[in-house]
Design a protein around this motif. Structure first.
Motif, mmCIF file in Angstrom:
data_model
loop_
_atom_site.group_PDB
_atom_site.id
_atom_site.type_symbol
_atom_site.label_atom_id
_atom_site.label_comp_id
_atom_site.label_asym_id
_atom_site.label_seq_id
_atom_site.Cartn_x
_atom_site.Cartn_y
_atom_site.Cartn_z
ATOM 1 N N ARG A 42 0.826 -1.196 0.000
ATOM 2 C CA ARG A 42 0.000 0.000 0.000
ATOM 3 C C ARG A 42 0.863 1.249 0.000
ATOM 4 O O ARG A 42 0.480 2.285 -0.583
ATOM 5 C CB ARG A 42 -0.960 -0.018 1.187
ATOM 6 N N ALA A 43 2.025 1.187 0.637
ATOM 7 C CA ALA A 43 2.930 2.340 0.623
ATOM 8 C C ALA A 43 3.335 2.683 -0.806
ATOM 9 O O ALA A 43 3.418 3.862 -1.176
ATOM 10 C CB ALA A 43 4.159 2.049 1.475
ATOM 11 N N ASP A 102 0.517 4.421 -2.542
ATOM 12 C CA ASP A 102 0.434 5.823 -2.117
ATOM 13 C C ASP A 102 1.479 6.692 -2.817
ATOM 14 O O ASP A 102 1.300 7.908 -2.919
ATOM 15 C CB ASP A 102 0.616 5.922 -0.600
ATOM 16 N N ARG A 103 2.576 6.077 -3.283
ATOM 17 C CA ARG A 103 3.640 6.843 -3.948
ATOM 18 C C ARG A 103 3.360 7.100 -5.419
ATOM 19 O O ARG A 103 4.128 7.822 -6.066
ATOM 20 C CB ARG A 103 4.978 6.095 -3.847
ATOM 21 N N HIS A 107 -6.941 -3.017 -1.719
ATOM 22 C CA HIS A 107 -6.880 -1.555 -1.712
ATOM 23 C C HIS A 107 -6.506 -1.134 -3.127
ATOM 24 O O HIS A 107 -5.582 -1.702 -3.724
ATOM 25 C CB HIS A 107 -5.816 -1.091 -0.718
ATOM 26 N N ARG A 122 -6.393 1.986 -6.530
ATOM 27 C CA ARG A 122 -6.469 3.333 -7.096
ATOM 28 C C ARG A 122 -6.702 3.172 -8.600
ATOM 29 O O ARG A 122 -6.241 2.205 -9.206
ATOM 30 C CB ARG A 122 -5.178 4.125 -6.847
ATOM 31 N N ALA A 143 -6.460 7.775 -1.027
ATOM 32 C CA ALA A 143 -5.404 8.742 -1.362
ATOM 33 C C ALA A 143 -5.981 10.100 -1.748
ATOM 34 O O ALA A 143 -5.279 11.108 -1.728
ATOM 35 C CB ALA A 143 -4.539 8.196 -2.504
#
Length: 303
Positions: free
Chosen positions: A177-178, A181-182, A219, A221, A266
């Motif tokens: 997940r990190a 997020d990037r 999760h 995007r 995000a």
């Protein structure tokens, strides 16, 4: 002439979360160009136009536009429109109703439930089963598009692929997940890379098993700059297509499986999509998408 419209937040029960949607109720006399212009004016991920002509057996026929293009089908417009129409029909708390929405991809059966506390949820059956739509760019290309490292792409045997049900998405598994997020999208490389493999309106659905809510399975995007969507808070059509990826790599047994997908974190618009995948003989035989929605605004368009 003025036309009634509502806005809703979809795939949530919380105002100012989820994915915003506009529903224009009086679309008589609007041609395609006018609908596209109005969708650009709203500048939401999608705008729905409820048509005056309704096919036999349908509650309503609708057209769906992003700020940049028309879609034959989309998830959060279907959920939001189904809930909006059920509420307009007077669906009482503690009641449910079923009807069909006509979309360009075909008839979409919907079920709307209004709980005793007033919360409303809709579930629909996807008009088409997920199918591969062509080869995906390689991991290095996708990492470059997303501003990640090649080592960030893939986990648990999951590999990038392109699936549609019927709207096509490139599903990109991201290890953490990190790393999700990037992500910082290179829109030029995005367009050039997908144009090279014949995808005119590319969209990337990046996902990880690491979640915020322990009850969620994935999760995600979603990015579709070619459709005028820099990032989408919740994408039901991508989740419907994701049933193909889920079946291929997780190999669920025969039966119906509930897969909760969280998205939009995000963007500060947390959302939950309830994906249902029915397997028989090792293949996907049915896909459902469900979620809640709240009505946020009502008004009239001066066109």
């Amino acid at each position: 002439m003025s036309r009634r419209f509502n806005t809703l937040d979809v795939f949530t029960h919380t105002p100012l979360a989820g994915n915003p949607l506009a529903v224009v109720h009086d679309a008589a006399g609007l041609d395609t160009a006018a609908m596209q212009t109005i969708a650009a004016e709203f500048n939401l991920s999608e705008t729905v136009f409820v048509l005056p002509e309704v096919a036999a057996g349908h509650r309503a026929d609708i057209r769906i536009f992003t700020p940049g293009a028309e879609l034959p089908f989309a998830g959060h417009p279907t959920v939001g429109t189904a809930i909006m129409l059920a509420l307009m029909d007077g669906l009482a708390p503690g009641s449910r109703t079923e009807f069909v929405l006509g979309e360009k991809a075909g008839p979409v059966p919907c079920r709307v439930v209004r709980h005793t506390d007033g919360r409303a949820e809709a579930t629909f059956t996807a008009p088409r089963l997920p199918a591969e739509t062509g080869p995906a760019p390689d991991a290095a290309q996708l990492a470059g598009i997303l501003g990640l490292e090649v080592r960030d792409i893939g986990f648990d045997g999951h590999r990038p692929g392109r699936w549609g049900a019927p709207v096509s998405f490139c599903h990109v598994p991201v290890r953490t997940r990190a790393a999700l997020d990037r992500i910082r999208v290179d829109t030029r490389w995005f367009a050039e890379t997908f144009a090279a493999i014949g995808e005119d309106h590319p969209a990337i659905f990046a996902y990880s098993r690491e979640t915020v809510d322990p009850a969620a399975a994935f999760h995600a995007r979603m990015f579709a700059p070619g459709l005028g969507i820099a990032e989408d808070p919740a994408t039901g059509s991508a989740a419907a297509a994701f049933a193909g990826t889920f079946a291929r790599f997780d190999r669920p047994p025969d039966g119906t499986h509930a897969v909760s997908i969280e998205q939009g974190f995000a963007m500060g618009r947390p959302s939950r999509i309830d994906l249902g995948v029915t397997m028989a003989g090792g293949v996907v035989t049915a896909v459902t998408i469900g979620g809640g929605a709240v009505v946020m605004a009502e008004g009239r368009l001066a066109v």
